[in-house]
Design a protein around this motif. Structure first.
Motif, PDB file in Angstrom:
ATOM      1  N   LYS A  10       0.823  -1.202   0.000  1.00 27.74           N
ATOM      2  CA  LYS A  10       0.000   0.000   0.000  1.00 27.74           C
ATOM      3  C   LYS A  10       0.861   1.259   0.000  1.00 27.74           C
ATOM      4  O   LYS A  10       0.533   2.231  -0.670  1.00 27.74           O
ATOM      5  CB  LYS A  10      -0.945   0.000   1.194  1.00 27.74           C
ATOM      6  N   GLU A  11       1.970   1.247   0.725  1.00 28.75           N
ATOM      7  CA  GLU A  11       2.870   2.409   0.733  1.00 28.75           C
ATOM      8  C   GLU A  11       3.514   2.602  -0.638  1.00 28.75           C
ATOM      9  O   GLU A  11       3.603   3.715  -1.132  1.00 28.75           O
ATOM     10  CB  GLU A  11       3.952   2.247   1.809  1.00 28.75           C
ATOM     11  N   THR A  12       3.947   1.492  -1.247  1.00 29.91           N
ATOM     12  CA  THR A  12       4.553   1.572  -2.581  1.00 29.91           C
ATOM     13  C   THR A  12       3.518   2.034  -3.597  1.00 29.91           C
ATOM     14  O   THR A  12       3.811   2.875  -4.451  1.00 29.91           O
ATOM     15  CB  THR A  12       5.117   0.197  -2.992  1.00 29.91           C
ATOM     16  N   ALA A  13       2.303   1.495  -3.497  1.00 30.31           N
ATOM     17  CA  ALA A  13       1.234   1.870  -4.424  1.00 30.31           C
ATOM     18  C   ALA A  13       0.874   3.340  -4.251  1.00 30.31           C
ATOM     19  O   ALA A  13       0.631   4.050  -5.240  1.00 30.31           O
ATOM     20  CB  ALA A  13       0.006   0.995  -4.201  1.00 30.31           C
ATOM     21  N   LYS A  14       0.872   3.828  -3.031  1.00 32.05           N
ATOM     22  CA  LYS A  14       0.552   5.231  -2.774  1.00 32.05           C
ATOM     23  C   LYS A  14       1.598   6.148  -3.396  1.00 32.05           C
ATOM     24  O   LYS A  14       1.271   7.146  -4.025  1.00 32.05           O
ATOM     25  CB  LYS A  14       0.459   5.461  -1.262  1.00 32.05           C
ATOM     26  N   SER A  15       2.846   5.775  -3.252  1.00 31.57           N
ATOM     27  CA  SER A  15       3.936   6.556  -3.828  1.00 31.57           C
ATOM     28  C   SER A  15       3.868   6.531  -5.360  1.00 31.57           C
ATOM     29  O   SER A  15       4.041   7.568  -6.014  1.00 31.57           O
ATOM     30  CB  SER A  15       5.278   6.002  -3.349  1.00 31.57           C
ATOM     31  N   ARG A  17       1.183   5.925  -7.178  1.00 33.84           N
ATOM     32  CA  ARG A  17      -0.020   6.651  -7.571  1.00 33.84           C
ATOM     33  C   ARG A  17       0.257   8.153  -7.594  1.00 33.84           C
ATOM     34  O   ARG A  17      -0.143   8.860  -8.519  1.00 33.84           O
ATOM     35  CB  ARG A  17      -1.155   6.331  -6.594  1.00 33.84           C
ATOM     36  N   TYR A  18       0.967   8.633  -6.575  1.00 40.36           N
ATOM     37  CA  TYR A  18       1.324  10.048  -6.528  1.00 40.36           C
ATOM     38  C   TYR A  18       2.172  10.435  -7.744  1.00 40.36           C
ATOM     39  O   TYR A  18       1.917  11.455  -8.389  1.00 40.36           O
ATOM     40  CB  TYR A  18       2.074  10.359  -5.228  1.00 40.36           C
TER      41      TYR A  18
END
Length: 189
Positions: A10-15, A17-18
């Motif tokens: 989720k942290e990697t995906a959030k980064s 996505r940003y």
């Protein structure tokens, strides 16, 4: 272990996505570049966001796509918005390619007009084989004025003012002034 992997994902995906959203918002098409490449790149960003479970609403994606086009596509954007079309980005891509073809034709016509409309006088001697720019009534020899040519200064024939002996003498002595009529001055003397 699974919770830790899920949190890491989720942290990697959030980064990611940003980064994708930033690239999508910063994506602007340069004037004269390929509209096909530009739209395909934007569709790719949208697909990557969808894969990250963050799909953009179709209207939002279309607004971002249309606002990223250069000013030469303003007519297309206005027509698209006024007709209330609801097209997919792929359908809009086909429409934009057609518009791009028309813009390129128009650009070439304008360039051709600019290339042929040159009215500046060329300095220097004319090249061999080229016309001198003189009409048939003008002399082609370097000898000067024809016998019937009248001097504007002394009203004599066969020479121009710049070659007039009277004018050159008066110019040396200062008798030719800007405030006086040169011809009237010459006739008085």
């Amino acid at each position: 272990m699974i919770r830790e992997l899920d949190a890491l994902y989720k942290e990697t995906a959030k980064s990611e996505r940003y980064d994708i959203m930033k690239a999508l918002m910063d994506c602007k098409m340069a004037e004269g570049s390929s509209v096909g490449e530009h739209v395909v790149k934007m569709i790719g960003y949208s697909e990557r966001l969808k894969a990250l479970e963050f799909p953009l609403p179709p209207g939002h994606m279309m607004d971002m796509l249309l606002s990223s086009l250069p000013p030469s596509y303003d007519g297309f954007v206005m027509n698209y918005n006024m007709t209330g079309m609801e097209k997919t980005p792929e359908e809009v891509l086909a429409m934009l390619k057609t518009t791009e073809g028309g813009l390129r034709k128009h650009r070439k016509q304008v360039l051709l007009v600019n290339k042929t409309a040159s009215f500046k006088k060329k300095k220097g001697k004319p090249k061999k084989g080229k016309g001198t720019g003189k009409t048939g009534s003008q002399s082609n020899s370097k000898g000067g004025a024809k016998n019937e040519t009248e001097c504007f200064y002394c009203k004599g024939t066969g020479h121009w003012k710049r070659n007039c002996k009277k004018y050159l003498e008066d110019k040396k002595t200062g008798k030719t002034g800007k405030g006086t009529s040169e011809g009237a001055q010459a006739s008085k003397e």
